[in-house]
Design a protein around this motif. Structure first.
Motif: not given
Length: 451
Positions: A416-445
């Motif tokens: 609680a108490g934060l502002f977050a930059v997010v994508l989604g919501p997704y199902g878990k498999p699609l979230a994991e797949q999308t996260l993998s494609s973002l590693r080169g953009v935001v390393g700590d996602a």
């Protein structure tokens, strides 16, 4: 004969009781103010703050030694000399105003000649905070007042994060020990304290001076707690001082003759103006706009990239706590704009005329949200640092990542108490797949279920 001897002893004791004691209590104070730094950012108010605190302590019977804008070698000498004086005193107090910070796990003070290696983030000629505590350690009762961690001392250092800034942090939690040691720090561990508008005192010094004047018979810890509350109220929670006790209670008052007595309530916060220094002319500023107006206006402009907008805000709310934040933001913006302009000019001069313009980076494919409750978290920050979330969002938009900023209070599984930059919501498999494609953009996602 025995009766006569007893009478003589009684008379002698009575004479000693009435005579001034050879061991009368001695209260000493060392006051240090440093603002005219050689390489760090200069500060307007530590020296005027320290002079006003010194005058207040003298008026309440302290023997005060004052030093201003000292380099490290002279500051060490001053602490050593005061340590010898403190050994012979019943109460020893130190007030320090100037830059202070945590660096490489150490809490340090900044003498006038301190320097910084921006790449290694290591200080030269810094002074360990512990040496301040050592100076008072010989007295049975010890008080240390720290009005430090003011603004960013290293504006010359390059940005270290998307949010900007030189990576500067205030003191880590103070763990110093003493027989009876009372510590008041102008702000919480890891946070910054305001320096105050030019020609005025810092918020912490203003609160101390007001309470010194109105509540000299209060126990000093109670007085400092009240001053801390004043700062928190004046700054609307933007600065929260901390009062700590180590090794036993410090039961002293500024006015020892009336110690523990009840005094009149202090004047309203809006009327608290620290007295002018001796020889200076008092200037009565125009009444500031209501504090809630300043807070609302600051919330509207704090993320701006426009220098003109910040200058207008400062002119309108010049005496508010938020004006200090705006001045710090304006200084940082000017530095950033100057650096960006210099880099653009250098790139223009160095680039061969035949070299084509670099192409935009390939956008990252992001699937349409829906069908689950898993979020991809691309960064999160305290609500007071929303501008960092905005900067991360702008960066992502430039890479074709159409994220959004959310309030984490709306999601039970997020902190609680934060502002977050997010994508989604997704199902878990699609979230994991999308996260993998973002590693080169935001390393700590990372991904997390929002519900």
């Amino acid at each position: 004969m025995r009766r006569a001897i007893l009478i003589l002893i009684a008379l002698a004791l009575a004479t000693l009781a009435c005579a001034p004691s050879a061991f009368a209590e001695k209260r000493v104070a060392l006051v240090i103010g440093i603002g005219d730094y050689a390489t760090l950012s200069k500060l307007n108010n530590p020296v005027p703050d320290a002079k006003a605190i010194a005058a207040a302590l003298k008026s309440h019977g302290f023997e005060v030694t004052e030093y201003y804008d000292l380099p490290r070698a002279e500051l060490l000498d001053a602490l050593e000399e005061f340590g010898s004086v403190a050994d012979q005193a019943s109460v020893a107090l130190v007030y320090y105003a100037g830059h202070g910070m945590e660096m490489a796990g150490r809490n340090v003070l900044a003498p006038k000649d301190m320097e910084i290696d921006c790449e290694k983030k290591t200080p030269k000629r810094a002074l360990d905070l512990e040496q301040l505590f050592s100076a008072v350690s010989g007295a049975p009762q010890q008080v240390v007042l720290l009005d430090a961690c003011r603004n960013d001392p290293f504006p010359q250092c390059p940005k270290r994060s998307l949010g900007g800034g030189s990576g500067f942090r205030g003191f880590e939690r103070i763990t110093s020990q003493g027989r009876s040691l009372l510590i008041a720090n102008a702000t919480l561990a890891g946070q910054l304290a305001a320096d105050g508008a030019p020609g005025q005192h810092s918020p912490f010094a203003t609160a101390l001076l007001t309470r010194f004047s109105t509540e000299p018979a209060s126990y000093l810890r109670d007085l400092l707690e009240a001053a801390a509350g004043d700062v928190q109220q004046i700054s609307q929670g933007g600065q929260v001082p901390e009062v700590l006790t180590r090794g036993g209670a410090v039961r002293i008052c500024l006015d020892e003759a009336k110690c523990g007595g009840i005094t009149a309530s202090p004047p309203a916060l809006e009327a608290r103006v620290a007295p002018p220094l001796p020889g200076s002319q008092a200037v009565i500023p125009p009444p500031p706009p209501p504090s809630n107006a300043a807070a609302e206006a600051w919330n509207a402009v704090k993320d701006t990239e426009s220098e003109a907008v910040l200058e207008t805000f400062i002119a309108k709310f010049s005496s508010s706590f938020h004006a200090d934040l705006a001045r710090a933001r304006l200084t940082e913006l000017k530095r950033q704009h100057k650096e960006e302009k210099a880099k653009q000019e250098q790139a223009r001069l160095q680039a061969p005329q035949s070299t084509p313009q670099a192409s935009e980076p390939d956008p990252v494919f992001i699937p349409k949200a829906g069908g689950g409750d898993w979020l991809i978290i691309l960064g999160s920050w305290p609500k007071s640092q929303k501008f960092k979330a905005t900067q991360r969002l702008s960066y992502l938009n430039g890479r074709g990542v159409r994220a959004r900023i959310v309030d984490t209070n709306q999601y039970p599984n997020l902190s609680a108490g934060l502002f977050a930059v997010v994508l989604g919501p997704y199902g878990k498999p699609l979230a994991e797949q999308t996260l993998s494609s973002l590693r080169g953009v935001v390393g700590d996602a990372y991904i997390k279920s929002g519900y």
